[in-house]
Design a protein around this motif. Structure first.
Motif, mmCIF file in Angstrom:
data_model
loop_
_atom_site.group_PDB
_atom_site.id
_atom_site.type_symbol
_atom_site.label_atom_id
_atom_site.label_comp_id
_atom_site.label_asym_id
_atom_site.label_seq_id
_atom_site.Cartn_x
_atom_site.Cartn_y
_atom_site.Cartn_z
ATOM 1 N N ARG A 41 0.837 -1.209 0.000
ATOM 2 C CA ARG A 41 0.000 0.000 0.000
ATOM 3 C C ARG A 41 0.869 1.256 0.000
ATOM 4 O O ARG A 41 1.940 1.280 0.605
ATOM 5 N N THR A 42 0.382 2.296 -0.659
ATOM 6 C CA THR A 42 1.124 3.551 -0.708
ATOM 7 C C THR A 42 0.718 4.524 0.393
ATOM 8 O O THR A 42 1.275 5.608 0.488
ATOM 9 N N SER A 43 -0.250 4.151 1.223
ATOM 10 C CA SER A 43 -0.604 4.999 2.357
ATOM 11 C C SER A 43 -0.971 4.132 3.557
ATOM 12 O O SER A 43 -1.391 2.989 3.407
ATOM 13 N N ALA A 44 -0.781 4.713 4.724
ATOM 14 C CA ALA A 44 -1.125 4.022 5.968
ATOM 15 C C ALA A 44 -1.809 5.032 6.882
ATOM 16 O O ALA A 44 -1.349 6.169 7.019
ATOM 17 N N ASP A 45 -2.926 4.634 7.474
ATOM 18 C CA ASP A 45 -3.672 5.492 8.394
ATOM 19 C C ASP A 45 -3.588 4.939 9.808
ATOM 20 O O ASP A 45 -3.673 3.728 10.015
ATOM 21 N N TYR A 46 -3.418 5.839 10.759
ATOM 22 C CA TYR A 46 -3.422 5.493 12.173
ATOM 23 C C TYR A 46 -4.488 6.366 12.818
ATOM 24 O O TYR A 46 -4.429 7.594 12.715
ATOM 25 N N GLU A 47 -5.477 5.742 13.463
ATOM 26 C CA GLU A 47 -6.593 6.475 14.044
ATOM 27 C C GLU A 47 -6.657 6.243 15.543
ATOM 28 O O GLU A 47 -6.441 5.122 16.011
ATOM 29 N N LEU A 48 -6.943 7.317 16.286
ATOM 30 C CA LEU A 48 -7.075 7.207 17.727
ATOM 31 C C LEU A 48 -7.998 8.310 18.233
ATOM 32 O O LEU A 48 -8.228 9.310 17.553
ATOM 33 N N THR A 49 -8.552 8.080 19.414
ATOM 34 C CA THR A 49 -9.389 9.076 20.078
ATOM 35 C C THR A 49 -8.565 9.681 21.191
ATOM 36 O O THR A 49 -7.939 8.974 21.976
ATOM 37 N N VAL A 50 -8.563 11.017 21.246
ATOM 38 C CA VAL A 50 -7.760 11.737 22.233
ATOM 39 C C VAL A 50 -8.686 12.567 23.105
ATOM 40 O O VAL A 50 -9.579 13.250 22.596
ATOM 41 N N GLY A 51 -8.478 12.511 24.419
ATOM 42 C CA GLY A 51 -9.242 13.320 25.356
ATOM 43 C C GLY A 51 -10.232 12.510 26.156
ATOM 44 O O GLY A 51 -10.608 11.403 25.785
ATOM 45 N N GLU A 52 -10.649 13.069 27.279
ATOM 46 C CA GLU A 52 -11.642 12.435 28.153
ATOM 47 C C GLU A 52 -12.948 13.221 28.095
ATOM 48 O O GLU A 52 -13.922 12.771 27.541
ATOM 49 N N ALA A 53 -12.957 14.427 28.672
ATOM 50 C CA ALA A 53 -14.159 15.263 28.665
ATOM 51 C C ALA A 53 -14.370 15.910 27.301
ATOM 52 O O ALA A 53 -15.489 16.105 26.855
ATOM 53 N N GLU A 54 -13.287 16.226 26.625
ATOM 54 C CA GLU A 54 -13.321 16.826 25.297
ATOM 55 C C GLU A 54 -12.650 15.838 24.338
ATOM 56 O O GLU A 54 -11.435 15.819 24.198
ATOM 57 N N ARG A 55 -13.448 14.996 23.707
ATOM 58 C CA ARG A 55 -12.916 13.920 22.869
ATOM 59 C C ARG A 55 -12.763 14.381 21.425
ATOM 60 O O ARG A 55 -13.620 15.073 20.888
ATOM 61 N N HIS A 56 -11.646 13.949 20.806
ATOM 62 C CA HIS A 56 -11.372 14.294 19.410
ATOM 63 C C HIS A 56 -10.878 13.058 18.673
ATOM 64 O O HIS A 56 -10.121 12.260 19.231
ATOM 65 N N GLU A 57 -11.308 12.925 17.428
ATOM 66 C CA GLU A 57 -10.841 11.838 16.566
ATOM 67 C C GLU A 57 -9.602 12.320 15.817
ATOM 68 O O GLU A 57 -9.647 13.333 15.116
ATOM 69 N N VAL A 58 -8.518 11.579 15.964
ATOM 70 C CA VAL A 58 -7.255 11.924 15.323
ATOM 71 C C VAL A 58 -6.926 10.848 14.291
ATOM 72 O O VAL A 58 -7.038 9.652 14.574
ATOM 73 N N ARG A 59 -6.553 11.302 13.102
ATOM 74 C CA ARG A 59 -6.081 10.372 12.056
ATOM 75 C C ARG A 59 -4.760 10.913 11.532
ATOM 76 O O ARG A 59 -4.649 12.095 11.218
ATOM 77 N N ILE A 60 -3.778 10.039 11.481
ATOM 78 C CA ILE A 60 -2.475 10.406 10.932
ATOM 79 C C ILE A 60 -2.254 9.518 9.713
ATOM 80 O O ILE A 60 -2.352 8.296 9.808
ATOM 81 N N THR A 61 -1.978 10.140 8.586
ATOM 82 C CA THR A 61 -1.801 9.417 7.327
ATOM 83 C C THR A 61 -0.376 9.612 6.835
ATOM 84 O O THR A 61 0.121 10.737 6.779
ATOM 85 N N LYS A 62 0.283 8.500 6.501
ATOM 86 C CA LYS A 62 1.621 8.548 5.890
ATOM 87 C C LYS A 62 1.471 8.080 4.457
ATOM 88 O O LYS A 62 0.938 7.005 4.199
ATOM 89 N N GLU A 63 1.917 8.899 3.511
ATOM 90 C CA GLU A 63 1.848 8.544 2.104
ATOM 91 C C GLU A 63 3.255 8.434 1.541
ATOM 92 O O GLU A 63 4.113 9.254 1.852
ATOM 93 N N ARG A 64 3.450 7.407 0.721
ATOM 94 C CA ARG A 64 4.767 7.214 0.125
ATOM 95 C C ARG A 64 4.643 7.180 -1.397
ATOM 96 O O ARG A 64 3.595 6.838 -1.936
ATOM 97 N N PRO A 65 5.730 7.527 -2.095
ATOM 98 C CA PRO A 65 5.716 7.413 -3.545
ATOM 99 C C PRO A 65 5.728 5.939 -3.959
ATOM 100 O O PRO A 65 6.113 5.061 -3.179
ATOM 101 N N VAL A 66 5.323 5.666 -5.172
ATOM 102 C CA VAL A 66 5.263 4.281 -5.660
ATOM 103 C C VAL A 66 6.666 3.733 -5.893
ATOM 104 O O VAL A 66 6.988 2.632 -5.466
ATOM 105 N N ALA A 67 7.512 4.489 -6.547
ATOM 106 C CA ALA A 67 8.848 3.997 -6.919
ATOM 107 C C ALA A 67 9.917 4.517 -5.964
ATOM 108 O O ALA A 67 9.904 5.685 -5.571
ATOM 109 N N LEU A 68 10.840 3.648 -5.586
ATOM 110 C CA LEU A 68 11.992 3.995 -4.746
ATOM 111 C C LEU A 68 11.607 4.743 -3.478
ATOM 112 O O LEU A 68 12.255 5.712 -3.078
ATOM 113 N N ALA A 69 10.566 4.285 -2.829
ATOM 114 C CA ALA A 69 10.024 4.980 -1.650
ATOM 115 C C ALA A 69 11.049 5.117 -0.530
ATOM 116 O O ALA A 69 11.059 6.124 0.175
ATOM 117 N N ALA A 70 11.917 4.138 -0.365
ATOM 118 C CA ALA A 70 12.897 4.190 0.726
ATOM 119 C C ALA A 70 13.896 5.323 0.539
ATOM 120 O O ALA A 70 14.516 5.767 1.502
#
Length: 127
Positions: free
Chosen positions: A47-76
């Protein structure tokens, strides 16, 4: 060289989220207020992208998503974009440029592989 993305989540209840990823070792860490919530090693992926999702906060809750995208060729050997979203809104992004240390590290790695290949070729020709 690790790539790091830091951002704050919340208005009344504030939390510091830090995403750290080392392009050479594949080590990925996400911390919230210094407490590790994601830890993994990711070396190879189709896959060329990866998502990481988490909920942050107790009384004030927020949905956080962090996405890492890489090129198709020679990504390293190329920069990879990391984008953070809080409640669907982009709040932080890495720039797409490689730092000097990353560039030097890649140059050294390519040089070592090249010299190693030459040495192997010389060894096999002398036999």
């Amino acid at each position: 060289m690790a790539t790091s993305l830091e951002f704050t989540v919340g208005d009344r209840e504030r939390h510091q989220v830090v995403y750290t990823w080392d392009q050479f070792t594949g080590r990925l860490r996400i911390t919230v207020d210094g407490r590790e919530v994601v830890s993994t090693i990711r070396m190879f992926s189709v896959r060329t992208s990866a998502d990481y999702e988490l909920t942050v906060g107790e009384a004030e809750r927020h949905e956080v998503r962090i996405t890492k995208e890489r090129p198709v060729a020679l990504a390293a050997f190329r920069p990879q974009t990391i984008t953070a979203y809080v409640d669907g809104r982009e709040v932080a992004r890495t720039d797409d440029t490689m730092r000097r240390g990353q560039t030097i590290g890649i140059g050294v790695l390519i040089g070592v592989l090249f010299v190693g290949g030459l040495a192997l070729q010389l060894i096999t020709q002398t036999r």
